[in-house]
Motif scaffolding. Structure first.
Motif, PDB file in Angstrom:
ATOM      1  N   TRP A   7      12.714  31.201  55.363  1.00  7.26           N
ATOM      2  CA  TRP A   7      11.421  31.283  56.049  1.00  7.26           C
ATOM      3  C   TRP A   7      11.445  30.388  57.276  1.00  7.26           C
ATOM      4  O   TRP A   7      11.654  29.179  57.166  1.00  7.26           O
ATOM      5  N   ASN A   8      11.232  30.972  58.442  1.00  5.83           N
ATOM      6  CA  ASN A   8      10.945  30.165  59.629  1.00  5.83           C
ATOM      7  C   ASN A   8       9.485  29.742  59.517  1.00  5.83           C
ATOM      8  O   ASN A   8       8.573  30.551  59.687  1.00  5.83           O
ATOM      9  N   ILE A   9       9.272  28.476  59.235  1.00  2.00           N
ATOM     10  CA  ILE A   9       7.944  28.001  58.870  1.00  2.00           C
ATOM     11  C   ILE A   9       7.134  27.516  60.074  1.00  2.00           C
ATOM     12  O   ILE A   9       5.910  27.368  59.983  1.00  2.00           O
ATOM     13  N   ASN A  10       7.803  27.251  61.211  1.00  2.00           N
ATOM     14  CA  ASN A  10       7.086  26.853  62.436  1.00  2.00           C
ATOM     15  C   ASN A  10       6.214  25.614  62.185  1.00  2.00           C
ATOM     16  O   ASN A  10       5.015  25.614  62.433  1.00  2.00           O
ATOM     17  N   SER A  11       6.856  24.578  61.676  1.00  6.65           N
ATOM     18  CA  SER A  11       6.286  23.250  61.361  1.00  6.65           C
ATOM     19  C   SER A  11       5.972  23.134  59.872  1.00  6.65           C
ATOM     20  O   SER A  11       4.936  23.598  59.399  1.00  6.65           O
ATOM     21  N   VAL A  12       6.867  22.479  59.167  1.00  6.71           N
ATOM     22  CA  VAL A  12       6.708  22.363  57.714  1.00  6.71           C
ATOM     23  C   VAL A  12       5.535  21.474  57.341  1.00  6.71           C
ATOM     24  O   VAL A  12       4.837  21.723  56.342  1.00  6.71           O
ATOM     25  N   ARG A  13       5.258  20.443  58.120  1.00 12.01           N
ATOM     26  CA  ARG A  13       4.144  19.564  57.776  1.00 12.01           C
ATOM     27  C   ARG A  13       2.806  20.265  57.997  1.00 12.01           C
ATOM     28  O   ARG A  13       1.890  20.136  57.176  1.00 12.01           O
ATOM     29  N   LEU A  14       2.699  21.011  59.071  1.00  9.14           N
ATOM     30  CA  LEU A  14       1.462  21.740  59.351  1.00  9.14           C
ATOM     31  C   LEU A  14       1.203  22.815  58.301  1.00  9.14           C
ATOM     32  O   LEU A  14       0.052  23.049  57.917  1.00  9.14           O
ATOM     33  N   ARG A  15       2.258  23.448  57.820  1.00  8.80           N
ATOM     34  CA  ARG A  15       2.089  24.615  56.936  1.00  8.80           C
ATOM     35  C   ARG A  15       2.492  24.333  55.483  1.00  8.80           C
ATOM     36  O   ARG A  15       2.721  25.250  54.712  1.00  8.80           O
ATOM     37  N   MET A  16       2.526  23.055  55.118  1.00  3.14           N
ATOM     38  CA  MET A  16       2.883  22.728  53.740  1.00  3.14           C
ATOM     39  C   MET A  16       1.962  23.398  52.722  1.00  3.14           C
ATOM     40  O   MET A  16       2.433  23.826  51.653  1.00  3.14           O
ATOM     41  N   PRO A  17       0.655  23.554  52.963  1.00  2.00           N
ATOM     42  CA  PRO A  17      -0.159  24.283  51.984  1.00  2.00           C
ATOM     43  C   PRO A  17       0.323  25.722  51.752  1.00  2.00           C
ATOM     44  O   PRO A  17       0.306  26.202  50.607  1.00  2.00           O
ATOM     45  N   SER A  18       0.776  26.388  52.801  1.00  2.00           N
ATOM     46  CA  SER A  18       1.304  27.746  52.635  1.00  2.00           C
ATOM     47  C   SER A  18       2.636  27.727  51.900  1.00  2.00           C
ATOM     48  O   SER A  18       2.902  28.597  51.055  1.00  2.00           O
ATOM     49  N   VAL A  19       3.463  26.738  52.210  1.00  2.00           N
ATOM     50  CA  VAL A  19       4.739  26.627  51.500  1.00  2.00           C
ATOM     51  C   VAL A  19       4.487  26.405  50.015  1.00  2.00           C
ATOM     52  O   VAL A  19       5.119  27.035  49.150  1.00  2.00           O
TER      53      VAL A  19
END
Length: 265
Positions: A7-19
């Motif tokens: 998954w290209n997450i495009n900022s893991v800290r910003l999208r940690m809830p989705s992860v």
């Protein structure tokens, strides 16, 4: 059995809830992230540990790029290649060390996007992208282990990998030169494109939709930029492949969606 997600997450800290939501719902054994956009000490290790993912290989840098592989199963960092030849954090390789997984190698890569103009004479970024792929190709000549290479390749090679083949022929990510360069990489080791093994061409298969599209699902102007390719002996053991398009509709989504392949080792 082992399941591997990319998954290209495009900022893991910003999208940690989705992860976290994805890991709770799908629970892959291994998750490979691209474009984490943080330094290694800033990676949210504790959030992953709380979800049962206690094994890490993180190659980060400040604000841009970066890749990370996290797992529920033991692993060790296997390699870091600078195929960009400029120090950017775009690759990390791991070996699964649990005997049940037979020393499987997973190479997590984030290929440069290549800028806007498909001409290396006027766009240095496009030349860097082609050179990156050529360095990957030379590396692939020497691969001698069961290997999975995956990530954001930033190329949609097939006509059915884009919403409109003719309109995108001169758009970076679908130009004939990029497709030809990527094919040389595929041929270097006889990789199997697992996505197209399980979702055969010409079936529609996209993994990325631009943020510019107001209603991505209705317009469906997607491209398949994300890939999971396996060496021949490992490809024969893949039994399922899934594209999780619904993640594109979650709150504050990445413009990419996760892919998951399951293997019977």
């Amino acid at each position: 059995m082992v399941s591997v997600a990319s998954w290209n997450i495009n900022s893991v800290r910003l999208r940690m809830p989705s992860v976290a939501r994805f890991l709770e719902e799908q629970a892959p054994d291994v998750l490979c992230l691209q474009e984490i956009k943080c330094q290694e000490h800033q990676f949210p290790y504790d959030a992953f540990r709380a979800l049962g993912y206690e094994h890490f290989a993180v190659h980060g840098q400040k604000g841009y790029h970066g890749v990370a592989t996290v797992a529920k199963v033991p692993l060790r960092e296997f390699s870091r290649h600078d195929w960009q030849a400029n120090g950017e954090a775009r690759h990390v390789g791991v070996e699964l060390t649990d005997p049940a997984h037979q020393g499987m190698i997973i190479e997590n890569v984030y290929v440069p996007a290549g800028g806007d103009e498909p001409d290396r004479e006027i766009n240095a970024k496009f030349g860097q992208k082609l050179d990156f792929l050529e360095r990957m190709t030379r590396w692939a000549d020497a691969v001698d282990r069961p290997t999975l290479i995956l990530g954001d390749f930033n190329i949609a090679p097939l006509e059915s990998d884009v919403w409109n083949h003719k309109q995108l022929l001169k758009v970076v990510s679908h130009t004939p030169l990029e497709v030809e360069t990527l094919k040389r990489f595929m041929d270097a080791h006889g990789w199997t494109d697992l996505g197209r093994k399980h979702i055969p061409d010409p079936e529609r298969y996209f993994s990325w939709w631009s943020y510019r599209s107001r209603d991505w699902r209705v317009n469906d102007r997607g491209r398949r930029l994300d890939h999971m390719w396996a060496s021949p002996e490992l490809a024969a053991k893949s039994i399922a492949h899934h594209v999780h398009e619904d993640c594109r509709s979650w709150e504050k989504p990445s413009d990419h969606v996760p892919l998951v392949t399951e293997f019977a080792l």
